[in-house]
Scaffold this active site. Structure first.
Site, mmCIF file in Angstrom:
data_model
loop_
_atom_site.group_PDB
_atom_site.id
_atom_site.type_symbol
_atom_site.label_atom_id
_atom_site.label_comp_id
_atom_site.label_asym_id
_atom_site.label_seq_id
_atom_site.Cartn_x
_atom_site.Cartn_y
_atom_site.Cartn_z
ATOM 1 N N TYR A 1 0.819 -1.218 0.000
ATOM 2 C CA TYR A 1 0.000 0.000 0.000
ATOM 3 C C TYR A 1 0.850 1.264 0.000
ATOM 4 C CZ TYR A 1 -3.886 -3.165 1.127
ATOM 5 O OH TYR A 1 -4.822 -4.184 1.108
ATOM 6 N N LYS B 1 3.550 -15.421 2.929
ATOM 7 C CA LYS B 1 3.469 -16.218 1.698
ATOM 8 C C LYS B 1 4.916 -16.537 1.320
ATOM 9 C CE LYS B 1 1.212 -18.034 -1.781
ATOM 10 N NZ LYS B 1 0.334 -19.208 -1.649
ATOM 11 N N ASP C 1 -2.885 -18.187 2.452
ATOM 12 C CA ASP C 1 -4.058 -18.868 1.867
ATOM 13 C C ASP C 1 -4.612 -19.901 2.845
ATOM 14 O OD1 ASP C 1 -1.625 -20.142 1.443
ATOM 15 O OD2 ASP C 1 -2.059 -20.774 -0.611
ATOM 16 N N ASP D 1 -5.209 -6.632 5.979
ATOM 17 C CA ASP D 1 -6.414 -5.953 5.487
ATOM 18 C C ASP D 1 -7.481 -6.990 5.145
ATOM 19 O OD1 ASP D 1 -8.115 -4.007 4.518
ATOM 20 O OD2 ASP D 1 -7.120 -3.860 2.560
ATOM 21 N N ASP E 1 -10.991 -8.404 7.582
ATOM 22 C CA ASP E 1 -12.387 -8.371 7.128
ATOM 23 C C ASP E 1 -13.023 -9.748 7.268
ATOM 24 O OD1 ASP E 1 -12.228 -5.683 6.430
ATOM 25 O OD2 ASP E 1 -13.225 -5.970 4.491
HETATM 26 C C1 IPM Z 1 -8.970 -0.667 6.178
HETATM 27 C C2 IPM Z 1 -9.412 -0.125 4.848
HETATM 28 C C3 IPM Z 1 -8.297 0.723 4.274
HETATM 29 C C4 IPM Z 1 -7.074 -0.164 4.162
HETATM 30 C C5 IPM Z 1 -8.615 1.386 2.929
HETATM 31 C C6 IPM Z 1 -9.849 2.241 3.018
HETATM 32 C C7 IPM Z 1 -7.454 2.161 2.395
HETATM 33 O O1 IPM Z 1 -9.780 -1.162 4.009
HETATM 34 O O2 IPM Z 1 -8.674 0.131 7.082
HETATM 35 O O3 IPM Z 1 -8.911 -1.878 6.315
HETATM 36 O O4 IPM Z 1 -6.963 -0.928 3.225
HETATM 37 O O5 IPM Z 1 -6.230 -0.094 5.035
HETATM 38 MG MG MG Z 2 -9.815 -3.035 4.923
#
Ligand code: IPM
Ligand code: MG
Length: 366
Positions: free
Chosen positions: A146, A195, A227, A251, A255
């Protein structure tokens, strides 16, 4: 004590959920004799609309002048919002990446915990959930893909895009140390995710983690390929205590972990640097589809405020009180739409409430 709190309400449901978190902080202040002074800070789409850029130098200065920053969410619908017609470095997300980098917030803590009361909202089968799970995802937040060099250009007549993934051993070491330190306060287990069967950056990651692990003989640690980790999170989530991983893997995995808790609306996070300063935000996004409707779940933001009390202000008793108030409200059967029982499950003793009501119920129980 007096604390200066920067508030980045942001976009989408951000303003609604941060309002509930400050409501709860004020209840904490009243009960325990603290005062929280809030300074509004613009970031994201709302900053683009007001100033043309997602994060101004003044906004960064205001964040730096605060003891900690509480954030809602930033960004909008990436296919329909005009913000996404702008060059990438002027879009809402660029503001978030920039503030993380400017404030050196390299350690992102994302707890994922299954509340007994929310078992019904967990999409996993009962035999997989067992007695629940409680993990902490430690995501490296200021390195990797990133923040690497990127470009899109024509090479030999073919459009070619490039993103680069770089880690130095120092960047890996400091996050690994944080991960092991946190594991010492928990169940003393670290799963380092990489990985390494493909990536050089992962092979360096593994080597440095192994060096750091030597200083923590009480902590058991293992390496897991990303994975496989994605699979293990839905196969046996209880095996994890601290998951230590690089930026992009963290990231994605965070989620996934949030979804197995039942709702992304429950997951708090803290982004820390080497000082007591931190930026606290729910892990979920800005949910533009439900913005302004008063139905968003404010619990992730309220729990992020609890993390702020604990990590930036050393107010453990107060943080415990907020977390207990959240549990109490869930026990009493109050739910926002996202954590309501699924179709076919019993709704006995369950009351559906909106954002503001959920915030008030929690504030009253602090
Ligand atoms: C998070 C979000 C951010 C990230 C985005 C919005 C840049 O997905 O905080 O997880 O990828 O860090
Ligand atoms: Mg995120």
């Amino acid at each position: 004590m007096d604390f200066k709190v920067g508030v980045i309400a942001g976009d989408g449901i951000g303003p609604e959920v941060t309002a509930e978190a400050t409501k709860v902080l004020d209840a904490v202040g009243k009960k325990y004799g603290h005062s929280f002074d809030y300074t509004e800070i613009l970031m994201g789409g709302c900053s683009i609309d007001a100033t043309g850029v997602p994060l101004t130098d003044e906004a960064i200065a205001a964040a730096k002048a605060s003891d900690a920053v509480l954030m809602g969410s930033i960004g909008g619908n990436t296919t329909t919002s005009p913000w996404y017609k702008l060059p990438p470095n002027l879009r809402p997300e660029a503001g978030l990446l920039k503030i993380r980098k400017e404030l050196n917030l390299f350690a992102n803590l994302r707890p994922a915990y299954l509340y007994e009361e929310l078992k019904a909202a967990c999409p996993l089968r009962d035999d997989i959930i067992g007695d629940g799970f409680d993990m902490m995802i430690m995501r490296e937040l200021t390195g990797g893909l990133y923040f690497g060099e990127r470009s899109t250009k024509e090479v030999n007549g073919v459009m070619t895009a490039c993103d680069s993934l770089t880690y130095t051993e120092d960047e890996i070491r400091r996050i690994a140390i944080r991960g092991f330190d946190i594991a010492m306060k928990r169940r003393k287990k670290v799963t380092s995710v990489d990985k390494a069967n493909v990536l050089d950056s992962s092979r360096l990651w593994r080597k440095v983690v192994e060096e750091v692990a030597k200083d923590y003989p009480e902590v058991s640690y293992e390496h897991m390929l990303v994975d496989n980790c994605a699979m293990q999170l839905v196969k046996n989530p209880a095996q994890f205590d601290v998951i230590l991983t690089e930026n992009m893997f963290g990231d994605i995995l965070s989620d996934e972990a949030s979804m197995v808790t039942g709702s992304i609306g429950m997951l708090s996070s803290a982004s820390l640097n080497e000082t007591k300063f931190g930026l606290y935000e729910p892990s979920g996004g800005s949910a533009p589809d439900i913005a302004g409707m008063g139905i968003a779940n404010p619990i992730a933001t309220i729990l992020s405020a609890a993390m702020m009390l604990r990590y930036s202000f050393d107010l453990d008793k107060e943080a415990d009180a907020v977390e207990a108030a959240v549990k109490q409200v869930l026990k009493e059967g109050y739910r926002t739409g996202d954590i309501m029982p699924q179709a076919g499950q019993s709704t006995e003793g369950i009351t559906k409430v909106g954002t503001a009501e959920m915030g008030s119920l929690i504030a009253e129980r602090v």
